[in-house]
Design a protein around this motif. Structure first.
Motif, PDB file in Angstrom:
ATOM      1  N   ALA A   1       0.194  10.212   0.948  1.00  0.00           N
ATOM      2  CA  ALA A   1       1.325   9.281   0.920  1.00  0.00           C
ATOM      3  C   ALA A   1       1.073   8.026   1.756  1.00  0.00           C
ATOM      4  N   SER A   2      -0.133   7.888   2.302  1.00  0.00           N
ATOM      5  CA  SER A   2      -0.501   6.741   3.155  1.00  0.00           C
ATOM      6  C   SER A   2       0.345   6.656   4.418  1.00  0.00           C
ATOM      7  N   LEU A   3       0.910   7.776   4.826  1.00  0.00           N
ATOM      8  CA  LEU A   3       1.631   7.814   6.097  1.00  0.00           C
ATOM      9  C   LEU A   3       0.737   8.272   7.246  1.00  0.00           C
ATOM     10  N   LEU A   4      -0.403   8.865   6.935  1.00  0.00           N
ATOM     11  CA  LEU A   4      -1.383   9.264   7.936  1.00  0.00           C
ATOM     12  C   LEU A   4      -2.734   8.672   7.590  1.00  0.00           C
ATOM     13  N   LEU A   5      -3.507   8.353   8.614  1.00  0.00           N
ATOM     14  CA  LEU A   5      -4.875   7.885   8.449  1.00  0.00           C
ATOM     15  C   LEU A   5      -5.828   8.988   8.889  1.00  0.00           C
ATOM     16  N   THR A   6      -7.046   8.955   8.388  1.00  0.00           N
ATOM     17  CA  THR A   6      -8.083   9.884   8.840  1.00  0.00           C
ATOM     18  C   THR A   6      -9.258   9.061   9.358  1.00  0.00           C
ATOM     19  N   PRO A   7      -9.202   8.622  10.627  1.00  0.00           N
ATOM     20  CA  PRO A   7     -10.269   7.766  11.158  1.00  0.00           C
ATOM     21  C   PRO A   7     -11.623   8.436  11.141  1.00  0.00           C
ATOM     22  N   ILE A   8     -11.656   9.752  11.388  1.00  0.00           N
ATOM     23  CA  ILE A   8     -12.867  10.556  11.230  1.00  0.00           C
ATOM     24  C   ILE A   8     -12.442  11.886  10.640  1.00  0.00           C
TER      25      ILE A   8
ATOM     26  N   ASP B   1      11.809  -5.158   5.260  1.00  0.00           N
ATOM     27  CA  ASP B   1      12.214  -4.196   6.282  1.00  0.00           C
ATOM     28  C   ASP B   1      11.311  -2.975   6.148  1.00  0.00           C
ATOM     29  N   LEU B   2      10.408  -2.799   7.118  1.00  0.00           N
ATOM     30  CA  LEU B   2       9.427  -1.729   6.992  1.00  0.00           C
ATOM     31  C   LEU B   2      10.057  -0.356   7.073  1.00  0.00           C
ATOM     32  N   ARG B   3      11.166  -0.231   7.794  1.00  0.00           N
ATOM     33  CA  ARG B   3      11.823   1.070   7.819  1.00  0.00           C
ATOM     34  C   ARG B   3      12.192   1.490   6.391  1.00  0.00           C
ATOM     35  N   GLU B   4      12.685   0.540   5.634  1.00  0.00           N
ATOM     36  CA  GLU B   4      13.044   0.835   4.251  1.00  0.00           C
ATOM     37  C   GLU B   4      11.798   1.177   3.437  1.00  0.00           C
ATOM     38  N   VAL B   5      10.713   0.422   3.695  1.00  0.00           N
ATOM     39  CA  VAL B   5       9.461   0.686   2.971  1.00  0.00           C
ATOM     40  C   VAL B   5       8.967   2.102   3.266  1.00  0.00           C
ATOM     41  N   PHE B   6       8.945   2.456   4.556  1.00  0.00           N
ATOM     42  CA  PHE B   6       8.450   3.778   4.923  1.00  0.00           C
ATOM     43  C   PHE B   6       9.338   4.886   4.333  1.00  0.00           C
ATOM     44  N   SER B   7      10.615   4.604   4.251  1.00  0.00           N
ATOM     45  CA  SER B   7      11.528   5.631   3.741  1.00  0.00           C
ATOM     46  C   SER B   7      11.214   5.997   2.302  1.00  0.00           C
ATOM     47  N   TRP B   8      10.655   5.054   1.541  1.00  0.00           N
ATOM     48  CA  TRP B   8      10.325   5.362   0.146  1.00  0.00           C
ATOM     49  C   TRP B   8       9.361   6.547   0.081  1.00  0.00           C
ATOM     50  N   SER B   9       8.350   6.536   0.985  1.00  0.00           N
ATOM     51  CA  SER B   9       7.375   7.635   0.996  1.00  0.00           C
ATOM     52  C   SER B   9       7.914   8.849   1.720  1.00  0.00           C
ATOM     53  N   TYR B  10       8.639   8.630   2.797  1.00  0.00           N
ATOM     54  CA  TYR B  10       9.145   9.754   3.585  1.00  0.00           C
ATOM     55  C   TYR B  10      10.107  10.625   2.770  1.00  0.00           C
TER      56      TYR B  10
ATOM     57  N   ALA C   1       0.832  -1.205   0.000  1.00  0.00           N
ATOM     58  CA  ALA C   1       0.000   0.000   0.000  1.00  0.00           C
ATOM     59  C   ALA C   1       0.866   1.255   0.000  1.00  0.00           C
ATOM     60  N   ILE C   2       1.913   1.252   0.806  1.00  0.00           N
ATOM     61  CA  ILE C   2       2.774   2.434   0.884  1.00  0.00           C
ATOM     62  C   ILE C   2       3.528   2.636  -0.424  1.00  0.00           C
ATOM     63  N   PHE C   3       4.038   1.552  -1.014  1.00  0.00           N
ATOM     64  CA  PHE C   3       4.741   1.698  -2.288  1.00  0.00           C
ATOM     65  C   PHE C   3       3.796   2.211  -3.372  1.00  0.00           C
ATOM     66  N   ALA C   4       2.560   1.640  -3.414  1.00  0.00           N
ATOM     67  CA  ALA C   4       1.610   2.066  -4.447  1.00  0.00           C
ATOM     68  C   ALA C   4       1.270   3.539  -4.293  1.00  0.00           C
ATOM     69  N   ALA C   5       1.100   3.993  -3.042  1.00  0.00           N
ATOM     70  CA  ALA C   5       0.786   5.410  -2.823  1.00  0.00           C
ATOM     71  C   ALA C   5       1.907   6.290  -3.357  1.00  0.00           C
ATOM     72  N   ARG C   6       3.158   5.888  -3.114  1.00  0.00           N
ATOM     73  CA  ARG C   6       4.274   6.690  -3.606  1.00  0.00           C
ATOM     74  C   ARG C   6       4.305   6.715  -5.132  1.00  0.00           C
ATOM     75  N   ALA C   7       4.044   5.572  -5.731  1.00  0.00           N
ATOM     76  CA  ALA C   7       4.083   5.507  -7.191  1.00  0.00           C
ATOM     77  C   ALA C   7       2.983   6.354  -7.808  1.00  0.00           C
ATOM     78  N   VAL C   8       1.791   6.345  -7.180  1.00  0.00           N
ATOM     79  CA  VAL C   8       0.678   7.141  -7.705  1.00  0.00           C
ATOM     80  C   VAL C   8       0.985   8.625  -7.565  1.00  0.00           C
ATOM     81  N   ILE C   9       1.505   9.014  -6.383  1.00  0.00           N
ATOM     82  CA  ILE C   9       1.840  10.427  -6.171  1.00  0.00           C
ATOM     83  C   ILE C   9       2.946  10.864  -7.124  1.00  0.00           C
ATOM     84  N   GLY C  10       3.888   9.950  -7.407  1.00  0.00           N
ATOM     85  CA  GLY C  10       5.001  10.271  -8.291  1.00  0.00           C
ATOM     86  C   GLY C  10       4.594  10.509  -9.727  1.00  0.00           C
ATOM     87  N   GLY C  11       3.365  10.190 -10.063  1.00  0.00           N
ATOM     88  CA  GLY C  11       2.857  10.501 -11.400  1.00  0.00           C
ATOM     89  C   GLY C  11       3.493   9.657 -12.492  1.00  0.00           C
TER      90      GLY C  11
END
Length: 976
Positions: free
Chosen positions: A599-606, A542-551, A503-513
């Motif tokens: 970037a799928s780094l934050l959620l909006t529960p409400i 390694d999730l740290r590496e995954v998160f770094s892609w978006s960060y 999900a995080i990788f896909a969000a980055r790819a979509v934002i990257g256009g």
């Protein structure tokens, strides 16, 4: 009239091959051990057992038991000792095998009161209520014949009027309300029998009920429908005209809409106006207990869900047979495996099969910077969602769980317990009946639930390659994925089937256009360093590496805000708080939050609230430690605390303007403190920030930030008290006592002791409350604070009032008046004079009460101070027989409470107004006031609403006395 349904079978229940204890209160108060009756002893002991049984497992404070056992007469000085003797004998009679010194199991001590701890199936009144609720569920599902059978069984439990062998309790509000429950159940039974074409089988019972309640329009309309179903239209018309004449002669009113509708159908020969499944909740169809609230708490689904076909089939199999095969499901798996997504997706899919609602809570079992949620807090949230008024929510965990199960009994509710840490956290939150289903998610397997509760285990592993491919394609878009199939395959392989990574990788790819997917795949290929803290099991990712892609793709402001969010305790944050944390203007912060969500780094529960996934929070916390200097981190923390302290203080000033204030440090640069136009907005802010504020207090305690600790606790006191969060009020007061002792001095510490006493008073720990008040009084005397001493005496008066010691309460109120007079505090004098007057009227000296309350009125200017005085004046006039003057006073109080927006007290005083109008013969106005009171109190105070409902019924019954006694329920606000 009580034995109209024949009861079959034994009245005792077998269990485990033997016989168990059973209690009856629907008729004479009786108990059996197996087949052997228990000799319960004198009427006062039977009264105590009966009142405990009616409470359904909830604790009754000692003062309430005293008032009940000696209902309608003053208790003797030895009343408390007599109660203790009754408890001793009941324990000996009901638990004869209990070893000496062992803890009691059946009659338990809870705070300053007692509770009857027995399975629902062993107390007839609890069984009756469970079956009535179950019948309501069956009716909503269209299963009329099953509902009829269940209601027959419920009504057959009645062997006579409740507690019939304790005649002194005949007029007790709880017994009157219970009789009303039976009348309501009988009405539902009549509706169903008529709808099923069985009017002949129920008409005799309906005739008996209608004769007993000649002015009850619902009962008369039901009888008319039964006559019509039997083809006896002449009897139906005769019934209508007889009731119409009675209404005109006795009440001066025309028939209401329910009676008029049936009459109109008769005139037009239209199909009868039978209550339908959809109309069941309409308040005019059934006069009685309101339909339960239907919660809908499920959080939103993820935008794209793919895979997990086998797991979904396993879950669907629970319900395919028409009856679920397990009461609990445990979805377990490693972090980032998609447990919440699966549970919430399936819950939305089957929500329609749970018509009584869906409950959801995030238990924060693996929160990186905070403790897991206390199950008591989760239960309080659930009970609030189920419509239980804050003042009726107990503090004790066992009592909370018992009330929760009672509210779910007979209902079909789906409960999602997300992110649980262990079995002990989950077990109190399980509904406990097969009509409901609990879905639990956890990183642990919770084997104890599988073994003891028969839970269905659903373990999640990484997605299969095909499912992972499907998920990535859906998120990227089919055309883009089809253009670079090799890159997609490599990305799927390197994400190792982990849904969060995909999900995080896909969000980055979509934002990257327009960047080619092959470039991202190449970046993944080069990435190295399998770092331990965020590595997921043996998944190879390694999730740290995954998160770094978006960060790394974030803008500078968004990246810095993301890092700083790692210092916030959660569970979520507002835009204004985030702006203060970052020290940036609100518009720029909102833009940064939007980028983080994209970037799928934050959620909006409400809407308007932002949250971090636990793993993302851990990553942000690592980043902020590594990249932000210690001074910058401390500055961000100071800004965040300043935001909450100043905003909470502003909200508190609107909620309770009569209270004093505290001196705060000036706002640091970059802080966005929120302002509110009125008290309602302030109340809404506290509700939204409730969990955050408690977490911030915990954070300040851990960091030894004593000034911020006591200041935050101070700002929370009114909110926690009025909303019924008394366990939280006690906890906040306790930490404030310690913090103020180190950082603020004895005056603030005394305030905290006084608020701790307030919490203890609310939950029935009256002796503990008295001890805390003594601490407060000693400290106020040490610093020469007469105002604080006076307020403490007002609080002490309330404690004595709760114990029906009105003489001692008057002594403390008089002492408060003397101290306020010495301090030349006119507002305080007015409050104390009103309290003195109030206790005079409770002691029967209504003339003295009028003198004090009139003097109090002259000393007060604020509406919030004048409203209770007008109520006290009205009550004294009412007791003196000055009903017209009482009506005038109560109307003033109602208007003022409406002006300041205190709906709860507005509803209670409307009940006082209705009683005075009724006594003055103004029956139309009384009926209107009762209905207004009922509309407000049904939402805010169910017990008071029940009294209003009974009074409305009493207004229509010539032989039913009016319900009085609201005065006891409104005493709290007289004692600050």
């Amino acid at each position: 009239m009580w034995r109209w349904v024949r009861r079959g079978g034994d009245t005792r229940t077998a269990h485990g091959g033997g016989w168990m204890l059973r209690v009856q209160v629907l008729g004479e108060v009786c108990a059996w051990r197996g087949n052997d009756p228990v000799a319960l002893g004198p009427a006062s002991r039977r009264a105590m057992l009966g009142l405990l049984a009616l409470a359904g497992g909830q604790p009754l404070p000692r003062a309430e038991l005293v008032a009940g056992v000696w209902y309608g007469r003053p208790p003797p000085p030895s009343a408390v000792n007599v109660l203790h003797t009754h408890v001793k004998h009941l324990r000996r009679l009901l638990e004869p095998e209990r070893p000496a010194g062992a803890e009691a199991v059946v009659v338990r001590r809870v705070g300053e009161g007692y509770a009857l701890h027995m399975p629902a199936c062993t107390v007839d009144v609890v069984e009756f209520r469970v079956e009535v609720a179950a019948a309501a569920t069956l009716r909503r599902e269209g299963r009329l014949h099953e509902a009829i059978t269940v209601l027959e069984r419920a009504l057959a439990r009645w062997q006579g009027p409740p507690l019939t062998d304790v005649p002194a309790l005949a007029g007790h509000p709880k017994l009157v309300a219970l009789v009303q429950e039976r009348q309501s159940a009988l009405g539902r039974y009549g509706d169903l029998m008529i709808a099923a074409g069985r009017a002949a089988d129920v008409v005799a019972a309906l005739e008996e009920e209608a004769a007993a309640r000649p002015l009850d329009e619902v009962a008369q309309a039901r009888l008319m429908l039964a006559y019509r179903g039997l083809g006896r239209r002449d009897r139906a018309f005769a019934t209508y005209h007889a009731v119409r004449r009675l209404l005109a002669d006795d009440l001066g009113v025309d028939p209401g809409p329910e009676l008029a509708a049936v009459h109109n159908d008769l005139l037009q020969d239209a199909p009868p106006s039978l209550p339908t499944v959809e109309a069941e909740a309409a308040p005019l169809v059934i006069a009685g207990v309101p339909e339960p609230v239907t919660p809908a708490q499920l959080i939103g689904e993820v935008p794209v869900f793919a895979g997990r076909a086998a797991e979904l089939a396993l879950l669907d199999g629970l319900l395919d047979a028409g009856e679920q095969t397990a009461p609990v499901v445990v979805v377990s798996g490693a972090a980032g495996m998609g447990k919440t997504s699966l549970a919430v997706h399936w819950a939305h899919r089957v929500a329609s099969q749970f018509p009584d609602g869906q409950l959801y809570v995030n238990l924060r079992g693996f929160h990186p910077t905070g403790a897991p949620m206390d199950p008591a807090e989760a239960l309080r949230r659930f009970l609030d969602a189920l419509g239980v008024a804050g003042g009726q929510i107990p503090a004790d965990l066992d009592a909370l769980a018992a009330l929760y199960r009672s509210k779910l009994a007979g209902r079909r509710v789906l409960v999602v317990l997300d992110n649980a840490v262990d079995v002990a956290q989950v077990r109190p939150l399980l509904p406990g009946m097969r009509s409901c289903l609990a879905v639990v998610t956890s990183r642990n397997q919770l084997a104890g639930l599988v073994a003891a509760e028969g839970a269905l285990p659903v373990s999640l592993n990484p997605l299969a390659p095909a499912e992972a491919h499907d998920l990535l394609v859906r998120r990227l878009g089919a055309d883009r994925a089809a253009a670079e199939p090799e890159a997609v395959a490599e990305i799927v392989q390197r994400c190792a089937g982990l849904p969060l990574a995909l999900a995080i990788f896909a969000a980055r790819a979509v934002i990257g256009g327009g960047h080619p997917l092959q470039a991202y795949a190449k970046e993944l290929r080069k990435a190295g360093g399998r770092l331990d803290a965020l590595a997921v099991g043996d998944s190879g990712i390694d999730l740290r590496e995954v998160f770094s892609w978006s960060y790394l793709a974030l803008g500078e402001l968004s990246a810095r805000l993301f890092r700083l969010l790692g210092t916030h305790p959660g569970p979520d944050i507002s835009a204004a708080a985030a702006a203060s944390l970052a020290g940036q203007p609100l518009p720029q912060t909102r833009a940064a939050l939007t980028e983080l969500v994209s970037a799928s780094l934050l959620l909006t529960p409400i809407p308007g609230r932002y949250a971090l996934h636990d793993l993302v929070r851990a990553y942000a916390a690592e980043l902020v430690e590594r990249t932000e200097s210690a001074p910058r981190r401390r500055a961000a923390g100071r800004r965040m605390l300043a935001h909450y302290v100043h905003t909470a203080h502003a909200a508190e000033r609107l909620l309770n303007p009569a209270r004093g204030t505290i001196e705060l440090e000036p706002l640091p640069p970059g802080v966005t403190a929120e302002a509110f136009p009125d008290g309602q907005e302030a109340l809404a802010w506290f509700a939204g920030e409730h969990s955050v504020l408690l977490a911030i207090v915990d954070q300040t305690v851990a960091a030894r930030q004593d000034t911020e600790t006591w200041q935050l606790a101070w700002t929370l006191w009114t909110h926690l008290d009025r909303q019924g969060y008394w366990a939280d009020l006690a906890a906040a007061s306790e930490v404030a006592i310690a913090a103020a002792g180190r950082a603020a001095g004895p005056g603030v510490q005394a305030d905290a002791y006084r608020m701790l006493a307030r919490a203890y008073t609310r939950i029935g720990r009256l002796e503990d409350a008295r001890a805390q008040l003594q601490h407060a009084l000693d400290l106020y005397r040490r610093v020469g604070d007469r105002n604080g001493q006076a307020n403490t005496h007002l609080n002490a008066a309330l404690v004595w009032e709760r114990q029906s010691e009105h003489g001692k309460a008057l002594e403390h109120a008089q002492t408060a008046l003397d101290l306020f007079t010495e301090d030349d505090d006119r507002v305080g004098q007015g409050r104390a004079r009103n309290a003195v007057g109030w206790y005079h009227t409770l002691l029967g000296d209504h003339a003295q009460a009028l003198a004090h309350c009139k003097a109090a009125l002259a000393e007060q200017e604020m509406a919030s101070d004048r409203a209770p005085i007008w109520d006290s004046l009205g009550y004294a006039h009412h007791k003196l027989g000055h009903h017209t003057e009482a009506v005038r006073c109560f109307q003033h109080a109602v208007d003022l409470y409406g002006e300041i927006g205190d709906r709860h007290l507005e509803g209670l005083v409307l009940a006082h107004l209705a009683e005075a109008q009724q006594a003055a013969g103004a029956l139309r106005q009384a009926r209107a006031s009762w209905r207004r009171a009922l509309a407000i109190l049904t939402e805010l105070d169910p017990p008071a609403a029940e009294q209003a409902r009974i009074a409305l019924a009493g207004l229509a019954l010539a032989d039913q006395p009016r319900v009085s006694g609201s005065a006891v329920q409104t005493g709290d606000w007289r004692n600050g």
